[in-house]
Design a protein around this motif. Structure first.
Motif, PDB file in Angstrom:
ATOM      1  N   GLY A  59       0.899  -1.274  -0.206  1.00 45.82           N
ATOM      2  CA  GLY A  59      -0.039  -0.197  -0.106  1.00 45.82           C
ATOM      3  C   GLY A  59       0.655   1.227  -0.081  1.00 45.82           C
ATOM      4  N   PHE A  60       2.124   1.315   0.046  1.00 47.14           N
ATOM      5  CA  PHE A  60       3.017   2.432  -0.422  1.00 47.14           C
ATOM      6  C   PHE A  60       3.218   2.725  -1.528  1.00 47.14           C
ATOM      7  CE2 PHE A  60       4.099   0.318   3.985  1.00 47.14           C
ATOM      8  CZ  PHE A  60       3.800   1.276   4.879  1.00 47.14           C
ATOM      9  N   GLY A  79      -1.461   5.858   1.314  1.00 50.30           N
ATOM     10  CA  GLY A  79      -2.792   6.101   1.147  1.00 50.30           C
ATOM     11  C   GLY A  79      -3.517   6.591   2.321  1.00 50.30           C
ATOM     12  N   GLN A  80      -4.038   7.806   2.200  1.00 52.69           N
ATOM     13  CA  GLN A  80      -4.838   8.468   3.542  1.00 52.69           C
ATOM     14  C   GLN A  80      -4.207   8.359   4.707  1.00 52.69           C
ATOM     15  OE1 GLN A  80      -8.587   6.727   3.107  1.00 52.69           O
ATOM     16  NE2 GLN A  80      -9.163   7.731   1.359  1.00 52.69           N
ATOM     17  N   ALA A  81      -2.855   8.331   4.792  1.00 53.02           N
ATOM     18  CA  ALA A  81      -1.942   8.233   6.008  1.00 53.02           C
ATOM     19  C   ALA A  81      -0.835   9.374   6.131  1.00 53.02           C
ATOM     20  CB  ALA A  81      -1.690   6.878   6.389  1.00 53.02           C
ATOM     21  N   GLY A  82      -0.276   9.697   5.077  1.00 59.15           N
ATOM     22  CA  GLY A  82       0.981  10.541   5.285  1.00 59.15           C
ATOM     23  C   GLY A  82       1.857  10.224   4.129  1.00 59.15           C
ATOM     24  N   VAL A  83       2.941  11.240   4.478  1.00 61.52           N
ATOM     25  CA  VAL A  83       4.018  11.333   3.477  1.00 61.52           C
ATOM     26  C   VAL A  83       5.106  11.494   4.314  1.00 61.52           C
ATOM     27  CG1 VAL A  83       5.234  12.483   1.450  1.00 61.52           C
ATOM     28  CG2 VAL A  83       2.555  12.302   1.520  1.00 61.52           C
ATOM     29  N   ASP A  84       6.293  10.804   3.824  1.00 64.17           N
ATOM     30  CA  ASP A  84       7.716  10.967   4.702  1.00 64.17           C
ATOM     31  C   ASP A  84       8.703  11.239   3.522  1.00 64.17           C
ATOM     32  OD1 ASP A  84       6.293   9.926   6.859  1.00 64.17           O
ATOM     33  OD2 ASP A  84       6.713   7.855   6.575  1.00 64.17           O
ATOM     34  N   LEU A  85       9.574  12.143   4.083  1.00 61.21           N
ATOM     35  CA  LEU A  85      10.741  12.663   3.455  1.00 61.21           C
ATOM     36  C   LEU A  85      11.868  11.912   4.102  1.00 61.21           C
ATOM     37  CD1 LEU A  85       9.771  16.359   2.289  1.00 61.21           C
ATOM     38  CD2 LEU A  85       9.202  14.316   0.962  1.00 61.21           C
ATOM     39  N   TYR A  86      12.731  11.477   3.240  1.00 55.81           N
ATOM     40  CA  TYR A  86      13.997  10.988   3.839  1.00 55.81           C
ATOM     41  C   TYR A  86      15.280  11.528   3.350  1.00 55.81           C
ATOM     42  CZ  TYR A  86      10.988   6.700   4.877  1.00 55.81           C
ATOM     43  OH  TYR A  86      10.264   5.889   5.439  1.00 55.81           O
ATOM     44  N   ASN A  88      19.217   9.979   3.396  1.00 56.81           N
ATOM     45  CA  ASN A  88      20.092   8.792   3.406  1.00 56.81           C
ATOM     46  C   ASN A  88      19.171   7.775   4.242  1.00 56.81           C
ATOM     47  OD1 ASN A  88      22.667   7.428   3.258  1.00 56.81           O
ATOM     48  ND2 ASN A  88      23.111   8.180   5.201  1.00 56.81           N
ATOM     49  N   ASP A  89      18.208   7.499   3.587  1.00 53.41           N
ATOM     50  CA  ASP A  89      17.313   6.169   4.287  1.00 53.41           C
ATOM     51  C   ASP A  89      16.671   6.507   5.566  1.00 53.41           C
ATOM     52  OD1 ASP A  89      15.941   4.303   3.036  1.00 53.41           O
ATOM     53  OD2 ASP A  89      17.191   2.644   3.993  1.00 53.41           O
ATOM     54  N   SER A  90      16.690   7.569   5.963  1.00 56.22           N
ATOM     55  CA  SER A  90      16.197   8.053   7.406  1.00 56.22           C
ATOM     56  C   SER A  90      15.161   9.159   7.164  1.00 56.22           C
ATOM     57  CB  SER A  90      17.345   8.558   8.197  1.00 56.22           C
ATOM     58  OG  SER A  90      16.976   8.944   9.583  1.00 56.22           O
ATOM     59  N   VAL A  91      14.088   8.853   7.846  1.00 57.49           N
ATOM     60  CA  VAL A  91      12.948  10.083   7.894  1.00 57.49           C
ATOM     61  C   VAL A  91      13.391  11.127   8.630  1.00 57.49           C
ATOM     62  CG1 VAL A  91      10.762  10.420   8.759  1.00 57.49           C
ATOM     63  CG2 VAL A  91      11.136   8.058   7.929  1.00 57.49           C
ATOM     64  N   LYS A  92      13.172  12.383   7.841  1.00 57.23           N
ATOM     65  CA  LYS A  92      13.477  13.624   8.292  1.00 57.23           C
ATOM     66  C   LYS A  92      12.220  14.513   8.505  1.00 57.23           C
ATOM     67  CE  LYS A  92      17.785  12.863   8.857  1.00 57.23           C
ATOM     68  NZ  LYS A  92      18.023  12.640  10.146  1.00 57.23           N
ATOM     69  N   LEU A  93      11.129  14.182   7.711  1.00 60.68           N
ATOM     70  CA  LEU A  93      10.014  14.874   7.739  1.00 60.68           C
ATOM     71  C   LEU A  93       8.721  13.827   7.593  1.00 60.68           C
ATOM     72  CD1 LEU A  93       9.150  18.572   6.736  1.00 60.68           C
ATOM     73  CD2 LEU A  93       7.481  16.697   6.153  1.00 60.68           C
ATOM     74  N   ALA A  94       7.846  14.018   8.541  1.00 63.02           N
ATOM     75  CA  ALA A  94       6.802  13.020   8.434  1.00 63.02           C
ATOM     76  C   ALA A  94       5.489  13.889   8.524  1.00 63.02           C
ATOM     77  CB  ALA A  94       6.834  11.901   9.374  1.00 63.02           C
ATOM     78  N   THR A  95       4.402  13.578   7.617  1.00 56.09           N
ATOM     79  CA  THR A  95       3.049  14.241   8.038  1.00 56.09           C
ATOM     80  C   THR A  95       2.258  13.325   8.602  1.00 56.09           C
ATOM     81  OG1 THR A  95       2.268  13.277   5.917  1.00 56.09           O
ATOM     82  CG2 THR A  95       3.484  15.475   5.912  1.00 56.09           C
ATOM     83  N   SER A  96       1.339  13.815   9.298  1.00 58.26           N
ATOM     84  CA  SER A  96       0.336  13.007  10.141  1.00 58.26           C
ATOM     85  C   SER A  96      -0.763  13.704  10.190  1.00 58.26           C
ATOM     86  CB  SER A  96       0.848  12.710  11.578  1.00 58.26           C
ATOM     87  OG  SER A  96       0.726  13.863  12.427  1.00 58.26           O
ATOM     88  N   ASN A  97      -2.044  13.134  10.720  1.00 58.81           N
ATOM     89  CA  ASN A  97      -3.292  13.723  10.872  1.00 58.81           C
ATOM     90  C   ASN A  97      -3.255  15.037  11.914  1.00 58.81           C
ATOM     91  OD1 ASN A  97      -2.971  12.296  13.109  1.00 58.81           O
ATOM     92  ND2 ASN A  97      -5.220  12.082  13.524  1.00 58.81           N
TER      93      ASN A  97
END
Length: 133
Positions: A59-60, A79-86, A88-97
């Motif tokens: 689902g990603f 889908g309907q849950a968020g977007v993450d920006l990475y 070097n394969d590490s999450v730096k910005l994550a969206t949520s509700n």
């Protein structure tokens, strides 16, 4: 298969994996597989030239780069849950509700507003009077 005045269907090992329709083209994986679209810039002669856009079977939706010698995440959307920006394969910005979470430092060239709606900054100092002048 070229269908006159209709679709073009491409098969791999007798399974349709790519086809055109009225609105464009579809890359389709087998059941349980990931749908992959590879982009190689500059003849793909360097690892950094290789990119992968992937609809994963769990689902990603992902954009990955091969610079390190294996595909590392750059962007991951759920889908309907968020977007993450990475990075070097590490999450730096994550969206949520509830908004966004930044891991690491955030640098901005400008701040709009007086900061009065900021929460969780704590301390004895009024942040709105000393930080956002």
């Amino acid at each position: 298969v070229f269908n006159p005045n209709a679709s073009v269907d491409l098969y791999y090992d007798n399974v349709k994996t790519f086809y055109t329709n009225t609105n464009g083209a579809i890359v389709q994986a087998t059941e349980g597989g990931d749908a992959n679209l590879f982009f190689y810039a500059d003849e793909g002669d360097d690892n950094a030239d290789k990119w992968l856009v992937q609809a994963e079977s769990d689902g990603f939706f992902a954009v990955k780069n091969y610079a390190s010698g294996s595909y590392d995440l750059s962007i991951k959307a759920t889908g309907q849950a968020g977007v993450d920006l990475y990075y070097n394969d590490s999450v730096k910005l994550a969206t949520s509700n509830t908004g966004v979470t930044i891991t690491g430092n955030a640098t901005a060239t400008k701040f709009l507003g007086d900061g009065s709606a900021l929460t969780g900054v704590g301390g004895d100092t009024d942040i709105t009077s000393c930080l956002f002048v």
